[in-house]
Write a protein that holds these residues in place. Structure first.
Motif, short mmCIF file in Angstrom:
data_model
loop_
_atom_site.label_atom_id
_atom_site.label_comp_id
_atom_site.label_asym_id
_atom_site.label_seq_id
_atom_site.Cartn_x
_atom_site.Cartn_y
_atom_site.Cartn_z
N LEU A 102 0.83 -1.20 0.00
CA LEU A 102 0.00 0.00 0.00
C LEU A 102 0.87 1.26 0.00
O LEU A 102 0.61 2.21 -0.76
N ILE A 103 1.89 1.27 0.83
CA ILE A 103 2.79 2.44 0.91
C ILE A 103 3.54 2.64 -0.40
O ILE A 103 3.64 3.77 -0.91
N LEU A 104 4.04 1.56 -0.98
CA LEU A 104 4.82 1.66 -2.21
C LEU A 104 3.98 2.12 -3.40
O LEU A 104 4.48 2.76 -4.32
N ASN A 105 2.69 1.78 -3.39
CA ASN A 105 1.82 2.11 -4.52
C ASN A 105 0.93 3.32 -4.28
O ASN A 105 0.13 3.68 -5.15
N LYS A 106 1.09 3.95 -3.13
CA LYS A 106 0.23 5.09 -2.82
C LYS A 106 0.37 6.20 -3.84
O LYS A 106 -0.62 6.79 -4.29
N GLN A 107 1.59 6.52 -4.23
CA GLN A 107 1.81 7.63 -5.15
C GLN A 107 1.13 7.38 -6.49
O GLN A 107 0.57 8.29 -7.10
N GLU A 108 1.16 6.14 -6.93
CA GLU A 108 0.54 5.80 -8.22
C GLU A 108 -0.95 6.09 -8.21
O GLU A 108 -1.52 6.50 -9.22
N TYR A 109 -1.58 5.90 -7.05
CA TYR A 109 -3.03 6.08 -6.97
C TYR A 109 -3.42 7.36 -6.23
O TYR A 109 -4.57 7.52 -5.86
N SER A 110 -2.47 8.27 -6.08
CA SER A 110 -2.77 9.49 -5.34
C SER A 110 -3.87 10.31 -6.02
O SER A 110 -4.59 11.05 -5.35
N VAL A 111 -4.01 10.16 -7.33
CA VAL A 111 -5.03 10.90 -8.06
C VAL A 111 -6.43 10.48 -7.62
O VAL A 111 -7.39 11.23 -7.77
N PHE A 112 -6.56 9.29 -7.02
CA PHE A 112 -7.87 8.80 -6.59
C PHE A 112 -8.28 9.32 -5.21
O PHE A 112 -9.44 9.20 -4.84
N LYS A 113 -7.36 9.88 -4.46
CA LYS A 113 -7.65 10.20 -3.07
C LYS A 113 -8.90 11.07 -2.91
O LYS A 113 -9.81 10.74 -2.17
#
Length: 205
Positions: A102-113
């Motif tokens: 989750l931590i490693l892939n957070k940036q990839e999905y930051s647009v969804f926040k």
């Protein structure tokens, strides 16, 4: 227990896979709101009717994509967990793997926040499926520990309540890691978090 959160996730239909891959790239680059079914069709070089054969809406595509990601994440965590023998080591390995991913892939999905925060119904079905899977998984882990005499005998009701409580805790921590800004504080203490959930922090008598 099924090895997948969703039987459809295990499907190897190449067109379905192509749709999810193309949609993922568009969602990550442009966001969920701005991406249309037509955009996805153009991205993969298919007609909109081809998309509608598999998915009626982009919400369904998002759900399938999210479940596919979660399924892969859980399969990796289970593979890592199965290398351990004791129930505590298995629980720790599983939790650390989930949160690390989750931590490693957070940036990839930051647009969804922001979109996730604004659209709770978008992930309601995903959350329900994740909850069902996790609770079954956690109950099986407890039974594994009981068979090995590493966990005391518990009633079915106690096992069910424990699984639900731990699932809620894991979900809350995962949400904090995904939506918050203090991942650096947590990332070096994931094993401690797992052990605290499993055995607590009180001094042994």
């Amino acid at each position: 227990m099924s090895n997948s959160l969703n039987e459809e996730v295990a499907s190897v239909d190449p067109v379905r896979k192509e749709i999810l891959t193309g949609a993922r790239e568009l969602f990550i680059h442009f966001g969920f709101k701005k991406t249309t079914m037509e955009d996805i069709a153009k991205k993969i070089g298919k007609s909109k009717s081809s998309l509608y054969y598999y998915f009626k809406t982009k919400e369904e595509i998002f759900e399938a994509m999210a479940l596919e990601d979660m399924d892969q994440q859980h399969r990796i965590a289970v593979e890592i967990m199965n290398k351990e023998e004791s129930v505590q080591d298995r629980f720790r390995a599983f939790v650390v793997s989930l949160f690390t991913h989750l931590i490693l892939n957070k940036q990839e999905y930051s647009v969804f926040k922001a979109e996730v925060m604004e659209n709770p119904f978008l992930i309601m079905n995903i959350t329900e499926k994740r909850n069902a899977y996790m609770e079954v998984f956690l109950k099986e882990l407890v039974l594994y520990g009981i068979r090995r005499s590493e966990i005391r005998e518990l009633s079915h009701e106690e096992i069910d309540i424990w699984a639900k409580a731990i699932n809620v805790s894991l979900k809350a921590i995962g949400s904090r890691l995904f939506l918050g800004n203090d991942q650096e504080k947590f990332k070096d203490h994931l094993a401690f978090i797992a052990d605290s959930l499993f055995i607590g922090i009180t001094k042994k008598l």
